[in-house]
Each structure stands twice: as structure tokens, then as C-alpha cells.
Design an enzyme around this catalytic site. Structure first.
Site: not given
Length: 194
Positions: A30, A55, A103, A107, A139
Site C-alpha cells: 500500500d 507512508e 495527491d 496547480k 477522485d
């Protein structure tokens, strides 16, 4: 409480997965495991597989470690995902990667920070077993289009779209509650046609 966090002796040596997990089993990774909700739910669903959560944020790693304390098949690595895939994972050791809601860096000046690039997919390809795959969810419809373009340009993967039957991640749950749709890709490692 057992510590599920991997302590590295070197930042350049490949991980010894059998030593880390204490057994040989198919590996699922993951990337950007966040608070560990998805990782731990998946590990409970598939106890016969090993799960590595990667992470970079310390508080998220700590939260994940608390959630994973009772799971023998979960380990955590505090590191940038791309670095870990490229330099620490042995060749052809991963059955499946999960990259959920990275993420999108919307921009234009931040686009270079996006994780899904041709170099990233090359590193994923090297770490995947034959027939292994990566699930990618976002998304952000614009980022999904870019991810799909990058994937389509790499002939070493077969691409399929659509929802998959997986536990919800923290962000997946948030987006679902807001009524936002999630876009999914599965990239499966194949032998390129010459």
C-alpha cells in the site's frame, strides 16, 4: 504491543522480505498507506498474504502501527513511496500494489510532484511479479486522465477500468460521503508485444 515498523540498516540495500515478515508469502504493498485503515482491513481479509504499508508522514505511520499491532502479516515503512519502490523492493517481489487517492497536485506548477510518471511505472514494473498488478484510484478526473495517458504509453501493462471490491480507505470514505466519484485503473504486468 509489537512494533510493526521496519527499521532500516541501509537506505540502499534491498529489503529482505522473508526476514522482515518471518515467512514467505505473496506481498501486497500500500503506497501512501495513510492512517492504515485500508491496509489493515485488507490484511485481515487476506491473512495468507504479507502487507507492506509505505507512508512518509510520521503521525500517519504511528496511527497505522497502532491499528496493525494485532496483525502478524503487516509491516510499515516510513519513507517516500517512489524511493522505496525504486531502490528498496527486490525485483519481481510484489503481487499487488495499491495507490489510492495520491495527491493530484492540481496547480500546473506542481504537476512535477505527481507520483504517476513513466519513471514510477518503470519502477513498479520492475518490482511486480509476472502477472502482478497495481490498483490506482483517484477522485480527480483530470489526474485520472493523465494517469491513464501515462499508463497507455507503457506497453508493459494491460489496463482495465472500473470499481474493484476492496475495503474503503479513509479518503475513499470521505469522497463517497461527499458524493464524489472515484475512478479506478488496474495495470497488470504483461510481456510486451514486439
Amino acid at each position: 504491543m509489537p512494533c510493526r515498523l521496519i527499521e532500516l540498516d541501509s537506505l540502499t540495500d534491498r529489503l529482505d522480505l522473508q526476514r522482515i515478515f518471518g515467512r514467505k508469502a505473496p506481498l501486497h504493498v500500500d503506497l501512501g498507506c495513510g492512517d492504515g485503515s485500508f491496509l489493515c482491513a485488507l490484511a485481515q481479509r487476506m491473512p495468507d498474504k504479507n502487507f507492506l504499508g509505505i507512508e512518509r508522514l510520521l503521525n500517519r505511520v504511528r496511527t497505522s502501527a497502532r491499528k496493525a499491532a494485532g496483525l502478524e502479516n503487516v509491516r510499515l515503512l516510513r519513507m517516500e513511496s517512489f524511493y522505496a519502490v525504486r531502490y528498496l523492493l527486490p525485483a519481481e517481489c510484489v503481487e499487488r500494489f495499491y495507490l489510492l487517492f495520491p495527491d493530484p497536485w492540481p496547480k500546473r506548477r506542481h504537476h512535477r510532484r505527481r507520483i504517476v510518471t513513466p519513471d514510477f511505472l518503470s519502477s513498479i514494473h520492475a518490482a511486480l511479479q509476472k502477472g502482478g498488478s497495481i490498483y490506482i484510484a483517484t477522485d480527480d478526473v483530470d489526474y485520472f486522465g493523465i494517469i491513464k495517458e501515462v499508463a497507455e504509453s507503457d506497453r508493459r501493462f494491460a489496463i482495465s477500468e472500473g470499481d474493484v471490491d476492496l475495503p474503503l480507505s479513509r479518503f475513499g470514505l470521505i469522497f463517497r460521503q461527499k458524493g464524489a466519484s472515484s475512478h479506478w485503473l488496474e495495470l497488470r504486468k504483461i510481456s510486451p508485444v514486439k
